[in-house]
Each structure stands twice: as C-alpha cells, then as structure tokens.
Write a protein that holds these residues in place. Structure first.
Motif, PDB file in Angstrom:
ATOM      1  N   ALA A 185      33.540  50.569  35.276  1.00  0.00           N
ATOM      2  CA  ALA A 185      34.571  51.130  36.161  1.00  0.00           C
ATOM      3  C   ALA A 185      35.020  50.093  37.190  1.00  0.00           C
ATOM      4  CB  ALA A 185      34.034  52.377  36.859  1.00  0.00           C
ATOM      5  N   ARG A 186      34.055  49.347  37.746  1.00  0.00           N
ATOM      6  CA  ARG A 186      34.388  48.319  38.729  1.00  0.00           C
ATOM      7  C   ARG A 186      35.247  47.233  38.097  1.00  0.00           C
ATOM      8  NH1 ARG A 186      32.420  43.650  39.301  1.00  0.00           N
ATOM      9  NH2 ARG A 186      30.487  44.045  38.183  1.00  0.00           N
ATOM     10  N   ARG A 187      34.889  46.793  36.894  1.00  0.00           N
ATOM     11  CA  ARG A 187      35.668  45.749  36.219  1.00  0.00           C
ATOM     12  C   ARG A 187      37.088  46.220  35.917  1.00  0.00           C
ATOM     13  NH1 ARG A 187      32.688  42.607  31.610  1.00  0.00           N
ATOM     14  NH2 ARG A 187      34.695  41.589  31.704  1.00  0.00           N
ATOM     15  N   LEU A 188      37.231  47.487  35.508  1.00  0.00           N
ATOM     16  CA  LEU A 188      38.559  48.016  35.232  1.00  0.00           C
ATOM     17  C   LEU A 188      39.378  48.109  36.515  1.00  0.00           C
ATOM     18  CD1 LEU A 188      40.560  49.126  33.176  1.00  0.00           C
ATOM     19  CD2 LEU A 188      39.601  51.397  33.595  1.00  0.00           C
ATOM     20  N   ARG A 189      38.764  48.574  37.606  1.00  0.00           N
ATOM     21  CA  ARG A 189      39.467  48.632  38.896  1.00  0.00           C
ATOM     22  C   ARG A 189      39.911  47.243  39.331  1.00  0.00           C
ATOM     23  NH1 ARG A 189      35.277  52.038  40.367  1.00  0.00           N
ATOM     24  NH2 ARG A 189      34.321  50.359  41.567  1.00  0.00           N
ATOM     25  N   GLU A 190      39.026  46.254  39.184  1.00  0.00           N
ATOM     26  CA  GLU A 190      39.375  44.896  39.576  1.00  0.00           C
ATOM     27  C   GLU A 190      40.489  44.329  38.697  1.00  0.00           C
ATOM     28  OE1 GLU A 190      35.692  42.739  39.509  1.00  0.00           O
ATOM     29  OE2 GLU A 190      35.090  43.504  41.478  1.00  0.00           O
ATOM     30  N   ALA A 191      40.469  44.662  37.411  1.00  0.00           N
ATOM     31  CA  ALA A 191      41.524  44.176  36.507  1.00  0.00           C
ATOM     32  C   ALA A 191      42.866  44.808  36.859  1.00  0.00           C
ATOM     33  CB  ALA A 191      41.152  44.471  35.062  1.00  0.00           C
ATOM     34  N   ILE A 192      42.867  46.095  37.113  1.00  0.00           N
ATOM     35  CA  ILE A 192      44.108  46.797  37.439  1.00  0.00           C
ATOM     36  C   ILE A 192      44.660  46.326  38.785  1.00  0.00           C
ATOM     37  CG2 ILE A 192      45.081  49.057  38.049  1.00  0.00           C
ATOM     38  CD1 ILE A 192      43.176  50.250  35.915  1.00  0.00           C
ATOM     39  N   SER A 193      43.778  46.129  39.773  1.00  0.00           N
ATOM     40  CA  SER A 193      44.224  45.749  41.117  1.00  0.00           C
ATOM     41  C   SER A 193      44.568  44.269  41.236  1.00  0.00           C
ATOM     42  CB  SER A 193      43.135  46.091  42.134  1.00  0.00           C
ATOM     43  OG  SER A 193      42.017  45.248  41.939  1.00  0.00           O
ATOM     44  N   GLY A 194      44.121  43.469  40.279  1.00  0.00           N
ATOM     45  CA  GLY A 194      44.362  42.037  40.348  1.00  0.00           C
ATOM     46  C   GLY A 194      43.216  41.264  40.976  1.00  0.00           C
ATOM     47  N   LEU A 195      42.191  41.957  41.473  1.00  0.00           N
ATOM     48  CA  LEU A 195      41.060  41.272  42.081  1.00  0.00           C
ATOM     49  C   LEU A 195      40.279  40.433  41.071  1.00  0.00           C
ATOM     50  CD1 LEU A 195      39.667  43.956  44.548  1.00  0.00           C
ATOM     51  CD2 LEU A 195      40.915  41.879  45.107  1.00  0.00           C
ATOM     52  N   ILE A 242      47.446  40.698  32.528  1.00  0.00           N
ATOM     53  CA  ILE A 242      48.005  41.834  33.267  1.00  0.00           C
ATOM     54  C   ILE A 242      49.019  42.585  32.416  1.00  0.00           C
ATOM     55  CG2 ILE A 242      49.427  42.468  35.260  1.00  0.00           C
ATOM     56  CD1 ILE A 242      46.609  41.856  36.019  1.00  0.00           C
ATOM     57  N   VAL A 243      49.880  41.849  31.743  1.00  0.00           N
ATOM     58  CA  VAL A 243      50.902  42.485  30.908  1.00  0.00           C
ATOM     59  C   VAL A 243      50.244  43.287  29.781  1.00  0.00           C
ATOM     60  CG1 VAL A 243      52.833  42.044  29.340  1.00  0.00           C
ATOM     61  CG2 VAL A 243      52.671  40.797  31.489  1.00  0.00           C
ATOM     62  N   ARG A 244      49.244  42.682  29.138  1.00  0.00           N
ATOM     63  CA  ARG A 244      48.548  43.397  28.052  1.00  0.00           C
ATOM     64  C   ARG A 244      47.849  44.639  28.581  1.00  0.00           C
ATOM     65  NH1 ARG A 244      46.581  38.275  26.541  1.00  0.00           N
ATOM     66  NH2 ARG A 244      44.566  38.918  27.336  1.00  0.00           N
ATOM     67  N   LEU A 245      47.141  44.493  29.714  1.00  0.00           N
ATOM     68  CA  LEU A 245      46.413  45.627  30.278  1.00  0.00           C
ATOM     69  C   LEU A 245      47.369  46.736  30.701  1.00  0.00           C
ATOM     70  CD1 LEU A 245      43.797  46.954  31.254  1.00  0.00           C
ATOM     71  CD2 LEU A 245      44.110  45.736  33.420  1.00  0.00           C
ATOM     72  N   SER A 246      48.442  46.377  31.397  1.00  0.00           N
ATOM     73  CA  SER A 246      49.364  47.425  31.844  1.00  0.00           C
ATOM     74  C   SER A 246      50.053  48.085  30.657  1.00  0.00           C
ATOM     75  CB  SER A 246      50.387  46.868  32.835  1.00  0.00           C
ATOM     76  OG  SER A 246      51.143  45.847  32.244  1.00  0.00           O
ATOM     77  N   GLY A 247      50.363  47.314  29.624  1.00  0.00           N
ATOM     78  CA  GLY A 247      50.946  47.906  28.413  1.00  0.00           C
ATOM     79  C   GLY A 247      49.993  48.871  27.746  1.00  0.00           C
ATOM     80  N   ARG A 248      48.720  48.492  27.683  1.00  0.00           N
ATOM     81  CA  ARG A 248      47.714  49.361  27.064  1.00  0.00           C
ATOM     82  C   ARG A 248      47.512  50.629  27.885  1.00  0.00           C
ATOM     83  NH1 ARG A 248      46.617  51.420  22.874  1.00  0.00           N
ATOM     84  NH2 ARG A 248      44.534  52.220  22.692  1.00  0.00           N
ATOM     85  N   LEU A 249      47.486  50.486  29.209  1.00  0.00           N
ATOM     86  CA  LEU A 249      47.340  51.671  30.063  1.00  0.00           C
ATOM     87  C   LEU A 249      48.533  52.609  29.928  1.00  0.00           C
ATOM     88  CD1 LEU A 249      45.844  50.081  33.290  1.00  0.00           C
ATOM     89  CD2 LEU A 249      44.683  51.600  31.688  1.00  0.00           C
ATOM     90  N   LEU A 250      49.727  52.043  29.828  1.00  0.00           N
ATOM     91  CA  LEU A 250      50.915  52.872  29.653  1.00  0.00           C
ATOM     92  C   LEU A 250      50.870  53.594  28.305  1.00  0.00           C
ATOM     93  CD1 LEU A 250      53.630  53.820  30.738  1.00  0.00           C
ATOM     94  CD2 LEU A 250      54.661  51.793  29.719  1.00  0.00           C
ATOM     95  N   THR A 251      50.499  52.886  27.258  1.00  0.00           N
ATOM     96  CA  THR A 251      50.376  53.499  25.930  1.00  0.00           C
ATOM     97  C   THR A 251      49.355  54.630  25.957  1.00  0.00           C
ATOM     98  OG1 THR A 251      50.948  51.417  24.872  1.00  0.00           O
ATOM     99  CG2 THR A 251      49.808  53.038  23.505  1.00  0.00           C
ATOM    100  N   THR A 252      48.230  54.391  26.636  1.00  0.00           N
ATOM    101  CA  THR A 252      47.187  55.413  26.726  1.00  0.00           C
ATOM    102  C   THR A 252      47.676  56.604  27.546  1.00  0.00           C
ATOM    103  OG1 THR A 252      45.497  53.709  26.565  1.00  0.00           O
ATOM    104  CG2 THR A 252      44.801  55.831  27.429  1.00  0.00           C
ATOM    105  N   ALA A 253      48.394  56.344  28.614  1.00  0.00           N
ATOM    106  CA  ALA A 253      48.897  57.437  29.444  1.00  0.00           C
ATOM    107  C   ALA A 253      49.906  58.296  28.689  1.00  0.00           C
ATOM    108  CB  ALA A 253      49.528  56.881  30.718  1.00  0.00           C
TER     109      ALA A 253
END
Length: 170
Positions: A38-48, A2-13
């Motif tokens: 898209a589904r996998r990314l949504r699930e990763a971002i949401s925590g599902l 989660i930390v890596r993904l959110s960091g990458r999304l913030l960097t991309t944003a």
C-alpha cells in the motif's frame, strides 16, 4: 512509469473487462493486508517514489522527493513554504550554514520540527538538491555554498558565510 501507472489505474477504475473488475474489487483487500504494498502504491501515485540520480558522493536523499514535513514558525508545512517558488533550506535555527546570508529572493530558511532530519536544500518542485548530515559545520557550509552556486546560480564566494560570520575561503 507515471503514464503507465495512471493508464492502468484509469482502466481499472472504468473496469470493462472481468479481469479489471476483479482487480478493482481485490485491490483494497490486498492493500489492507500488505501495508508495504500500500505504501509503495501511494508513493508511486503521489510521485514520491520518483527520484533522480544523485552525483557521486552525495547524501542518499539527494534527488529524492521530500515528503511534506512539519515546520516551526510561520509556515506549518514544507509544501506551504515551497508555494512561493523559492528553494527552502531545511535546517535547525542554530545551523551554522544559516548564520550566513541566504539570498532571500531565491532561498528561504525553514526549521523542521523533527531534529532527526539532515540539513537539506529543497528545490521548488519538492526534490532534494543537497543534503548533509556531516558533523563538521564548516563541511555543511561549504556543501551548501556549492549547492547554492549550482542550483541558484550564485557565486560560491558570496553565498554563505562561515559559522562565526567570517567568509570561508573558496
């Protein structure tokens, strides 16, 4: 993860580098062309997509986060039912495991609109503590009793009565 993904999304944003700006511009295109991605990314971002390992022999859903399912009755969605911090037993209204005495201070019963879901005990954080699709009602009752004892600290012999209202041995 989660930390890596959110960091990458913030960097991309924030997109300071050319590579990040290109990624930010192409990500929506990729997501529209590849729905599974898209589904996998949504699930990763949401925590599902995050799950815990389940005990040996447990139902495959145990340890996974449950999506917000539609319910019948007073709560229209599972996540609404979870707001009070109690476990939620998702099961049909005529489920024999519900005929016993669920401890109302710790567990509430909710009936999903979909009859295809197995009976499941959902933790207050939205993860499945126990699930069963067993055809035998007594098996489901015993499984639920064991899960309530483990997760809610209730004595196994006093948590749930059997399908005909008699206490099951245990």
């Amino acid at each position: 993860m989660i930390v890596r993904l959110s960091g990458r999304l913030l960097t991309t944003a924030l997109a300071r580098t050319r590579r990040d700006r290109v990624l930010r511009a192409t990500l929506p295109i990729i997501m529209n062309r590849f729905p599974p991605a898209a589904r996998r990314l949504r699930e990763a971002i949401s925590g599902l997509a995050i799950s815990y390992s389940a005990p040996r022999g447990a139902h495959p859903l145990v340890g996974r986060r449950v999506p917000d399912v539609l319910l019948t009755g007073d709560a229209s969605r599972l996540y609404d039912a979870l707001r009070d911090g109690r476990f939620v037993l998702l099961a049909p209204a005529d489920e024999p495991a519900v005929t016993g005495s669920l401890p109302p201070a710790r567990v509430r019963h909710a009936t999903p609109r979909s009859a295809r879901l197995p009976s499941m005990l959902v933790r207050p954080d939205g993860y499945i503590a126990w699930a069963s699709a067993a055809a035998d009602p007594a098996t489901r009752v015993l499984g639920l009793r064991s899960a309530l004892a483990e997760w809610c600290g209730l004595p196994p012999e006093s948590t749930v009565t059997g399908p005909v209202g008699t206490r099951l041995p245990g």
